[in-house]
Design an enzyme around this catalytic site. Sequence first.
Site, PDB file in Angstrom:
ATOM      1  N   GLU A  72       0.821  -1.329   0.119  1.00  0.00           N
ATOM      2  CA  GLU A  72       0.017   0.048   0.078  1.00  0.00           C
ATOM      3  C   GLU A  72       0.875   1.381   0.045  1.00  0.00           C
ATOM      4  OE1 GLU A  72      -2.164   0.750   3.848  1.00  0.00           O
ATOM      5  OE2 GLU A  72      -3.831   2.128   2.637  1.00  0.00           O
ATOM      6  N   LYS A 103      -2.760  -2.045  -3.027  1.00  0.00           N
ATOM      7  CA  LYS A 103      -3.650  -1.145  -2.313  1.00  0.00           C
ATOM      8  C   LYS A 103      -3.348   0.091  -2.554  1.00  0.00           C
ATOM      9  CE  LYS A 103      -6.284  -0.351   1.902  1.00  0.00           C
ATOM     10  NZ  LYS A 103      -6.694  -0.817   2.997  1.00  0.00           N
ATOM     11  N   GLY A 151      -9.949   9.287   3.219  1.00  0.00           N
ATOM     12  CA  GLY A 151     -10.395  10.281   3.853  1.00  0.00           C
ATOM     13  C   GLY A 151     -11.560  11.133   3.220  1.00  0.00           C
TER      14      GLY A 151
HETATM   15  P1  13P Z   1      -8.978   4.453   4.635  1.00  0.00           P
HETATM   16  O1  13P Z   1     -10.012   3.723   3.805  1.00  0.00           O
HETATM   17  O2  13P Z   1      -9.552   4.927   5.930  1.00  0.00           O
HETATM   18  O3  13P Z   1      -8.157   5.463   3.901  1.00  0.00           O
HETATM   19  O4  13P Z   1      -7.969   3.295   5.347  1.00  0.00           O
HETATM   20  C1  13P Z   1      -7.490   2.412   4.478  1.00  0.00           C
HETATM   21  C2  13P Z   1      -6.158   1.903   5.041  1.00  0.00           C
HETATM   22  O5  13P Z   1      -6.084   0.628   5.015  1.00  0.00           O
HETATM   23  C3  13P Z   1      -4.954   2.801   5.351  1.00  0.00           C
HETATM   24  O6  13P Z   1      -4.052   2.241   5.754  1.00  0.00           O
END
Ligand code: 13P
Length: 333
Positions: free
Chosen positions: A179, A221, A265
């Site tokens: 991610e 991600k 967010g």
């Molecule tokens: P959000 O969907 O709140 O952005 O969080 C996803 C996530 O895994 C952040 O690391």
Amino acid sequence: MKKNTKLYEIAAALLAPGKGILAADESDGTAGKRLAMVHLPNEPENRQDFREILFTAPGIEEYLSGVIMYDSSIKNFTDDGTPFPDVLTAKGIMPGIKVDLGTHELEGFRGEVVTQGLDNLAERFAEYYNLGARFAKWRMLVNIDEDETPTDEAMRINCIMMARYAHIAQSAGIVPIVEPEVIHDGDHSLQKAETVTTRALQILFSTLIEYKVDLQGLILKSSMVLAGSKHSEQTSPEAVANATLRTFHMSVPHECAGIVFLSGGQTPERSTQNLNAIAKMGEQPWPITFSFSRAIEEPVLKAWDGKKENEGKAKEALLQSCKANSQASLGRL
Ligand code: 13P
């Protein structure tokens, strides 16, 4: 690395059409921010109550293939003593685990950070595997600020750490989610977000390949490509969809098992609409779905309001949120 087809089966199950992943992997500190929204103190019992609402909601298995947990939640239990990962596994939802340990300042690089957590990672994976985890997540941060941030140097060191994590995960029989979160906060344009996200993903995938990570057993991600939250011109779902898919086509090898989105967010409605617009653009080389945290949890917290008598309503709100995002992932809204 020898091909491990078991990893491909896990990735395919996580990316099954119409399903997505709930990221309920807040660290204990971040869980406190969620609890503050319902005026509850950040205590272990309150964190457990919230997580129990999320994991035991009836029917969510129709829309969720996996749930990402945090160290303290994968080792926690329901009120009746069932381990949280077992609750999920019994529903056919795969337990996952966030394994990075947050970020530290990268000395010499103003405002840039490097993700921590490689120490003892193989041992931690062995423990998580025994607890039922079959996939994991590691997050690196990409902040857009002024002309020279992010730097290639900061992204590269983060991507090397990410590649080490991904390799160690695959050796442990665990599918890594990588991610690189391009932060939505700021007043940058959509175009700037597209340039930075494309660069970050190109560095990430070239590093993963250099360090011999098996892309067929790995999930990306990603952030959606959006103008900064404070930018004067906000973006339509169609523009987000075009910019996001252009970015992926420039940077994500077709071998990658699939792509899931964080919500970053955005409001729950906007996250869902943007996902729907992306799905409506038609079939892509990779399965694409959601892995939201805030955009799924916000309506649940509102319905719960921290009160025992609202737990049923909160579970229903979760089901509705998962259903809407499932529909959006199929472009059916
Ligand atoms: P959000 O969907 O709140 O952005 O969080 C996803 C996530 O895994 C952040 O690391």
